[in-house]
Design a protein around this motif. Structure first.
Motif, PDB file in Angstrom:
ATOM      1  N   CYS A 115       0.759  -1.277  -0.115  1.00  0.00           N
ATOM      2  CA  CYS A 115      -0.073   0.222  -0.014  1.00  0.00           C
ATOM      3  C   CYS A 115       0.894   1.431   0.072  1.00  0.00           C
ATOM      4  CB  CYS A 115      -0.926  -0.054   1.254  1.00  0.00           C
ATOM      5  SG  CYS A 115      -1.441  -1.531   1.736  1.00  0.00           S
ATOM      6  N   CYS A 118       1.516   3.973  -2.938  1.00  0.00           N
ATOM      7  CA  CYS A 118       0.624   4.735  -3.262  1.00  0.00           C
ATOM      8  C   CYS A 118       0.072   5.596  -2.081  1.00  0.00           C
ATOM      9  CB  CYS A 118      -0.671   4.119  -3.928  1.00  0.00           C
ATOM     10  SG  CYS A 118      -0.133   3.400  -5.487  1.00  0.00           S
ATOM     11  N   HIS A 119      -0.149   4.934  -1.031  1.00  0.00           N
ATOM     12  CA  HIS A 119      -0.960   5.698  -0.171  1.00  0.00           C
ATOM     13  C   HIS A 119       0.070   6.306   1.020  1.00  0.00           C
ATOM     14  CE1 HIS A 119      -5.188   4.561  -0.874  1.00  0.00           C
ATOM     15  NE2 HIS A 119      -4.465   3.603  -1.111  1.00  0.00           N
ATOM     16  N   GLN A 148     -15.302   4.104   8.086  1.00  0.00           N
ATOM     17  CA  GLN A 148     -15.754   2.771   7.455  1.00  0.00           C
ATOM     18  C   GLN A 148     -15.586   1.689   8.369  1.00  0.00           C
ATOM     19  OE1 GLN A 148     -13.666   2.335   3.443  1.00  0.00           O
ATOM     20  NE2 GLN A 148     -14.775   4.096   2.586  1.00  0.00           N
ATOM     21  N   MET A 164      -8.707   2.536  -7.770  1.00  0.00           N
ATOM     22  CA  MET A 164      -7.850   1.502  -7.212  1.00  0.00           C
ATOM     23  C   MET A 164      -8.415   0.112  -7.532  1.00  0.00           C
ATOM     24  SD  MET A 164      -6.772   0.952  -3.263  1.00  0.00           S
ATOM     25  CE  MET A 164      -6.816  -0.686  -2.583  1.00  0.00           C
TER      26      MET A 164
HETATM   27  C1  HEC Z   1      -1.386   1.566  -7.378  1.00  0.00           C
HETATM   28  C2  HEC Z   1      -1.818   2.806  -6.327  1.00  0.00           C
HETATM   29  C3  HEC Z   1      -2.631   1.981  -4.956  1.00  0.00           C
HETATM   30  C4  HEC Z   1      -2.141   0.981  -4.145  1.00  0.00           C
HETATM   31  C5  HEC Z   1      -0.983  -0.022  -4.364  1.00  0.00           C
HETATM   32  C6  HEC Z   1      -3.261   1.014  -3.175  1.00  0.00           C
HETATM   33  N1  HEC Z   1      -3.970   1.911  -3.315  1.00  0.00           N
HETATM   34 FE1  HEC Z   1      -5.620   2.089  -2.231  1.00  0.00          FE
HETATM   35  N2  HEC Z   1      -6.212   3.713  -3.656  1.00  0.00           N
HETATM   36  C7  HEC Z   1      -5.482   4.192  -4.466  1.00  0.00           C
HETATM   37  C8  HEC Z   1      -6.187   5.200  -5.178  1.00  0.00           C
HETATM   38  C9  HEC Z   1      -5.735   5.739  -6.720  1.00  0.00           C
HETATM   39  C10 HEC Z   1      -7.524   5.211  -4.606  1.00  0.00           C
HETATM   40  C11 HEC Z   1      -8.535   6.390  -4.885  1.00  0.00           C
HETATM   41  C12 HEC Z   1      -9.739   5.407  -5.801  1.00  0.00           C
HETATM   42  C13 HEC Z   1     -10.685   6.538  -6.167  1.00  0.00           C
HETATM   43  O1  HEC Z   1     -11.604   6.883  -5.421  1.00  0.00           O
HETATM   44  O2  HEC Z   1     -10.912   6.614  -7.187  1.00  0.00           O
HETATM   45  C14 HEC Z   1      -7.526   4.437  -3.421  1.00  0.00           C
HETATM   46  C15 HEC Z   1      -8.397   4.370  -2.444  1.00  0.00           C
HETATM   47  C16 HEC Z   1      -8.314   3.557  -1.413  1.00  0.00           C
HETATM   48  C17 HEC Z   1      -9.084   3.460  -0.036  1.00  0.00           C
HETATM   49  C18 HEC Z   1     -10.637   4.484  -0.169  1.00  0.00           C
HETATM   50  C19 HEC Z   1     -11.672   3.591  -0.705  1.00  0.00           C
HETATM   51  C20 HEC Z   1     -13.033   4.607  -0.737  1.00  0.00           C
HETATM   52  O3  HEC Z   1     -13.821   4.005   0.205  1.00  0.00           O
HETATM   53  O4  HEC Z   1     -12.936   5.530  -1.372  1.00  0.00           O
HETATM   54  C21 HEC Z   1      -8.821   2.826   0.909  1.00  0.00           C
HETATM   55  C22 HEC Z   1      -9.267   2.290   2.111  1.00  0.00           C
HETATM   56  C23 HEC Z   1      -7.625   2.100   0.229  1.00  0.00           C
HETATM   57  N3  HEC Z   1      -7.243   2.614  -1.034  1.00  0.00           N
HETATM   58  C24 HEC Z   1      -6.565   1.063   0.954  1.00  0.00           C
HETATM   59  C25 HEC Z   1      -5.536   0.582   0.269  1.00  0.00           C
HETATM   60  C26 HEC Z   1      -4.800  -0.432   0.948  1.00  0.00           C
HETATM   61  C27 HEC Z   1      -5.210  -0.951   2.285  1.00  0.00           C
HETATM   62  C28 HEC Z   1      -3.903  -0.693   0.199  1.00  0.00           C
HETATM   63  C29 HEC Z   1      -2.756  -1.838   0.374  1.00  0.00           C
HETATM   64  C30 HEC Z   1      -3.423  -3.235   0.449  1.00  0.00           C
HETATM   65  C31 HEC Z   1      -4.218   0.164  -1.209  1.00  0.00           C
HETATM   66  N4  HEC Z   1      -4.923   1.018  -0.915  1.00  0.00           N
HETATM   67  C32 HEC Z   1      -3.030   0.012  -2.031  1.00  0.00           C
HETATM   68  C33 HEC Z   1      -4.637   3.641  -5.086  1.00  0.00           C
HETATM   69  C34 HEC Z   1      -3.760   2.484  -4.635  1.00  0.00           C
END
Ligand code: HEC
Length: 206
Positions: A115, A118-119, A148, A164
Protein backbone atom coordinates in the motif's frame (compact mmCIF):
# COMPACT_ATOMS: atom_id res chain seq x y z
CA UNK A 1 -11.64 -35.34 -79.87
CA UNK A 2 -9.07 -37.74 -78.40
CA UNK A 3 -8.29 -35.20 -75.66
CA UNK A 4 -11.93 -35.19 -74.61
CA UNK A 5 -11.96 -38.96 -74.45
CA UNK A 6 -8.90 -39.22 -72.22
CA UNK A 7 -10.26 -36.42 -70.02
CA UNK A 8 -13.51 -38.36 -69.39
CA UNK A 9 -11.56 -41.54 -68.92
CA UNK A 10 -9.46 -39.94 -66.18
CA UNK A 11 -12.59 -38.66 -64.42
CA UNK A 12 -14.33 -42.04 -64.62
CA UNK A 13 -11.30 -43.97 -63.42
CA UNK A 14 -10.84 -41.44 -60.65
CA UNK A 15 -14.47 -41.77 -59.56
CA UNK A 16 -14.23 -45.57 -59.56
CA UNK A 17 -11.05 -45.37 -57.47
CA UNK A 18 -12.65 -43.05 -54.88
CA UNK A 19 -15.81 -45.17 -54.62
CA UNK A 20 -13.70 -48.34 -54.51
CA UNK A 21 -11.73 -47.05 -51.52
CA UNK A 22 -14.31 -45.01 -49.68
CA UNK A 23 -17.54 -46.82 -50.71
CA UNK A 24 -21.01 -45.32 -51.11
CA UNK A 25 -22.53 -43.15 -48.41
CA UNK A 26 -24.36 -45.41 -45.96
CA UNK A 27 -22.63 -48.49 -47.32
CA UNK A 28 -21.57 -51.08 -44.77
CA UNK A 29 -18.16 -52.63 -44.52
CA UNK A 30 -16.41 -54.94 -42.11
CA UNK A 31 -13.13 -53.18 -42.64
CA UNK A 32 -12.20 -50.34 -40.29
CA UNK A 33 -12.65 -46.86 -41.81
CA UNK A 34 -9.70 -45.04 -43.26
CA UNK A 35 -8.09 -42.87 -40.59
CA UNK A 36 -6.32 -39.89 -42.06
CA UNK A 37 -5.08 -38.64 -38.65
CA UNK A 38 -5.36 -41.71 -36.44
CA UNK A 39 -3.85 -39.92 -33.44
CA UNK A 40 -7.05 -37.89 -33.17
CA UNK A 41 -9.10 -41.07 -32.77
CA UNK A 42 -6.87 -42.99 -30.45
CA UNK A 43 -5.14 -41.15 -27.61
CA UNK A 44 -3.17 -42.43 -24.66
CA UNK A 45 -5.64 -41.36 -21.98
CA UNK A 46 -7.77 -42.78 -19.22
CA UNK A 47 -11.43 -42.00 -18.94
CA UNK A 48 -12.84 -40.57 -15.70
CA UNK A 49 -14.81 -42.81 -13.37
CA UNK A 50 -13.19 -45.96 -14.72
CA UNK A 51 -10.50 -48.28 -13.49
CA UNK A 52 -6.85 -47.90 -14.34
CA UNK A 53 -3.73 -49.75 -13.37
CA UNK A 54 -1.70 -46.55 -13.67
CA UNK A 55 -2.42 -45.36 -10.13
CA UNK A 56 -1.85 -47.53 -7.10
CA UNK A 57 -5.47 -47.22 -5.95
CA UNK A 58 -6.72 -48.61 -9.28
CA UNK A 59 -8.93 -45.60 -10.04
CA UNK A 60 -8.59 -43.47 -13.14
CA UNK A 61 -9.90 -40.31 -11.42
CA UNK A 62 -7.94 -38.61 -8.64
CA UNK A 63 -9.76 -37.67 -5.47
CA UNK A 64 -9.77 -33.86 -4.94
CA UNK A 65 -7.45 -32.71 -2.15
CA UNK A 66 -9.04 -31.91 1.17
CA UNK A 67 -10.29 -28.33 1.19
CA UNK A 68 -10.45 -28.03 -2.61
CA UNK A 69 -13.03 -25.47 -3.73
CA UNK A 70 -14.46 -26.05 -7.20
CA UNK A 71 -13.90 -23.23 -9.65
CA UNK A 72 -17.13 -21.27 -9.95
CA UNK A 73 -18.57 -22.68 -6.74
CA UNK A 74 -19.40 -20.38 -3.87
CA UNK A 75 -16.45 -19.51 -1.73
CA UNK A 76 -16.77 -19.80 1.99
CA UNK A 77 -19.34 -17.33 3.20
CA UNK A 78 -17.67 -16.34 6.45
CA UNK A 79 -16.67 -12.88 7.73
CA UNK A 80 -13.01 -13.87 7.53
CA UNK A 81 -13.25 -14.52 3.77
CA UNK A 82 -15.82 -11.90 2.70
CA UNK A 83 -15.66 -9.17 5.35
CA UNK A 84 -19.43 -9.54 5.54
CA UNK A 85 -21.74 -11.24 7.98
CA UNK A 86 -22.57 -14.78 6.89
CA UNK A 87 -25.61 -14.85 4.62
CA UNK A 88 -25.76 -11.08 4.26
CA UNK A 89 -24.04 -8.19 2.51
CA UNK A 90 -23.64 -6.23 5.74
CA UNK A 91 -20.01 -5.49 6.53
CA UNK A 92 -18.56 -6.63 9.82
CA UNK A 93 -17.73 -3.67 12.05
CA UNK A 94 -14.65 -5.21 13.59
CA UNK A 95 -12.20 -7.62 12.04
CA UNK A 96 -12.68 -11.33 12.80
CA UNK A 97 -9.04 -11.83 13.85
CA UNK A 98 -7.69 -11.13 17.31
CA UNK A 99 -5.33 -8.15 17.35
CA UNK A 100 -1.92 -9.27 18.56
CA UNK A 101 1.51 -7.68 18.43
CA UNK A 102 2.42 -10.29 15.83
CA UNK A 103 -0.56 -9.41 13.64
CA UNK A 104 0.26 -5.69 13.87
CA UNK A 105 3.90 -6.29 12.93
CA UNK A 106 2.82 -8.42 10.00
CA UNK A 107 0.30 -5.80 8.94
CA UNK A 108 2.90 -3.04 9.06
CA UNK A 109 5.24 -5.06 6.87
CA UNK A 110 2.50 -6.01 4.39
CA UNK A 111 1.17 -2.45 4.29
CA UNK A 112 4.63 -1.17 3.47
CA UNK A 113 4.95 -3.67 0.62
CA UNK A 114 1.48 -3.37 -0.91
CA UNK A 115 0.00 0.00 0.00
CA UNK A 116 2.85 2.40 0.84
CA UNK A 117 3.89 3.07 -2.78
CA UNK A 118 0.56 4.81 -3.36
CA UNK A 119 -0.86 5.72 0.04
CA UNK A 120 2.44 6.60 1.72
CA UNK A 121 3.94 5.30 4.97
CA UNK A 122 1.56 7.53 6.95
CA UNK A 123 -1.49 6.57 4.82
CA UNK A 124 -2.01 10.21 3.90
CA UNK A 125 -1.99 9.50 0.16
CA UNK A 126 1.52 10.84 -0.39
CA UNK A 127 3.20 7.78 -1.83
CA UNK A 128 5.94 7.80 -4.43
CA UNK A 129 3.38 7.31 -7.21
CA UNK A 130 2.15 10.86 -6.62
CA UNK A 131 5.44 12.13 -8.00
CA UNK A 132 4.78 10.18 -11.15
CA UNK A 133 1.37 11.66 -11.71
CA UNK A 134 -1.06 9.52 -9.73
CA UNK A 135 -2.78 12.46 -8.14
CA UNK A 136 -6.02 11.01 -6.80
CA UNK A 137 -4.76 8.47 -4.27
CA UNK A 138 -7.06 8.52 -1.26
CA UNK A 139 -5.92 10.01 2.02
CA UNK A 140 -6.83 7.20 4.41
CA UNK A 141 -7.23 9.70 7.25
CA UNK A 142 -10.31 11.17 5.58
CA UNK A 143 -13.22 10.99 7.99
CA UNK A 144 -15.20 9.06 5.39
CA UNK A 145 -12.57 6.31 5.41
CA UNK A 146 -11.75 6.42 9.13
CA UNK A 147 -15.43 5.79 9.85
CA UNK A 148 -15.70 2.89 7.42
CA UNK A 149 -16.13 -0.56 8.95
CA UNK A 150 -13.27 -3.04 8.89
CA UNK A 151 -15.38 -5.14 6.53
CA UNK A 152 -15.65 -2.34 4.00
CA UNK A 153 -11.89 -1.76 4.08
CA UNK A 154 -11.44 -5.50 3.55
CA UNK A 155 -13.64 -5.30 0.49
CA UNK A 156 -11.68 -2.36 -0.91
CA UNK A 157 -8.38 -4.23 -0.51
CA UNK A 158 -9.85 -7.44 -1.95
CA UNK A 159 -11.75 -6.08 -4.95
CA UNK A 160 -10.46 -2.51 -5.29
CA UNK A 161 -12.64 0.57 -5.55
CA UNK A 162 -13.07 3.18 -8.28
CA UNK A 163 -9.55 3.85 -9.59
CA UNK A 164 -7.83 1.49 -7.16
CA UNK A 165 -7.35 -2.08 -8.35
CA UNK A 166 -8.06 -5.10 -6.17
CA UNK A 167 -5.32 -6.90 -4.25
CA UNK A 168 -7.26 -10.03 -3.32
CA UNK A 169 -5.20 -12.15 -5.68
CA UNK A 170 -1.90 -10.87 -4.27
CA UNK A 171 -2.47 -10.54 -0.54
CA UNK A 172 -3.53 -13.51 1.59
CA UNK A 173 -6.75 -13.18 3.56
CA UNK A 174 -5.08 -12.99 6.99
CA UNK A 175 -2.60 -10.43 5.65
CA UNK A 176 -5.44 -8.22 4.39
CA UNK A 177 -6.85 -8.12 7.91
CA UNK A 178 -3.37 -7.50 9.34
CA UNK A 179 -3.01 -4.53 6.97
CA UNK A 180 -6.33 -3.15 8.23
CA UNK A 181 -5.10 -3.50 11.82
CA UNK A 182 -1.98 -1.51 10.94
CA UNK A 183 -4.03 1.08 9.07
CA UNK A 184 -6.15 1.54 12.20
CA UNK A 185 -3.02 2.23 14.26
CA UNK A 186 -1.99 4.90 11.74
CA UNK A 187 -5.44 6.48 11.87
CA UNK A 188 -5.54 6.31 15.66
CA UNK A 189 -2.08 7.84 15.93
CA UNK A 190 -3.31 10.88 14.03
CA UNK A 191 -6.54 11.17 16.00
CA UNK A 192 -4.83 10.63 19.33
CA UNK A 193 -5.22 13.17 22.12
CA UNK A 194 -2.98 13.88 25.08
CA UNK A 195 -5.13 11.70 27.33
CA UNK A 196 -4.16 8.66 25.18
CA UNK A 197 -0.48 9.09 26.09
CA UNK A 198 0.78 7.43 29.29
CA UNK A 199 1.50 9.98 32.03
CA UNK A 200 5.26 9.42 32.14
CA UNK A 201 5.54 10.05 28.39
CA UNK A 202 3.58 13.27 28.25
CA UNK A 203 6.37 15.57 29.42
CA UNK A 204 8.23 15.73 26.10
CA UNK A 205 5.11 16.43 24.04
CA UNK A 206 3.95 19.82 22.92
C1 HEC B 1 -1.39 1.59 -7.27
C2 HEC B 1 -1.75 2.50 -6.24
C3 HEC B 1 -2.49 1.97 -5.03
C4 HEC B 1 -2.12 0.96 -4.20
C5 HEC B 1 -0.92 0.06 -4.29
C6 HEC B 1 -3.13 0.90 -3.18
N1 HEC B 1 -4.08 1.85 -3.38
FE1 HEC B 1 -5.68 2.27 -2.22
N2 HEC B 1 -6.28 3.69 -3.49
C7 HEC B 1 -5.59 4.09 -4.62
C8 HEC B 1 -6.35 5.11 -5.29
C9 HEC B 1 -5.93 5.80 -6.58
C10 HEC B 1 -7.50 5.34 -4.52
C11 HEC B 1 -8.62 6.31 -4.82
C12 HEC B 1 -9.63 5.55 -5.64
C13 HEC B 1 -10.76 6.43 -6.09
O1 HEC B 1 -11.48 6.92 -5.24
O2 HEC B 1 -10.90 6.56 -7.30
C14 HEC B 1 -7.41 4.43 -3.39
C15 HEC B 1 -8.37 4.33 -2.41
C16 HEC B 1 -8.26 3.57 -1.27
C17 HEC B 1 -9.21 3.55 -0.19
C18 HEC B 1 -10.47 4.36 -0.09
C19 HEC B 1 -11.62 3.65 -0.73
C20 HEC B 1 -12.90 4.43 -0.61
O3 HEC B 1 -13.77 3.98 0.14
O4 HEC B 1 -13.02 5.47 -1.27
C21 HEC B 1 -8.73 2.67 0.73
C22 HEC B 1 -9.37 2.30 2.06
C23 HEC B 1 -7.50 2.12 0.22
N3 HEC B 1 -7.23 2.69 -0.99
C24 HEC B 1 -6.71 1.21 0.89
C25 HEC B 1 -5.59 0.61 0.33
C26 HEC B 1 -4.82 -0.41 1.00
C27 HEC B 1 -5.10 -0.94 2.38
C28 HEC B 1 -3.83 -0.76 0.13
C29 HEC B 1 -2.78 -1.85 0.32
C30 HEC B 1 -3.30 -3.18 0.40
C31 HEC B 1 -3.97 0.06 -1.05
N4 HEC B 1 -5.05 0.87 -0.90
C32 HEC B 1 -3.11 0.00 -2.14
C33 HEC B 1 -4.41 3.60 -5.06
C34 HEC B 1 -3.72 2.53 -4.51
Amino acid sequence: MRYWLSFFLVIIVGAIAVIGIAGFQGGKSRKPPIEIFPDMDRQPKIRPQTGSSFFSDGKASRVALLGTIARGSHYLDTPLVTGQLTGSTNFVDVMPLAITAKLLARGRERYQISCLPCHGALADGNGITKKYGMAVVANLHDKRIVTQTDGELFKTITHGKNLMGGYGANIAIEDRWAIIAHLRTLQLARLGILADVPLDRRAGLK
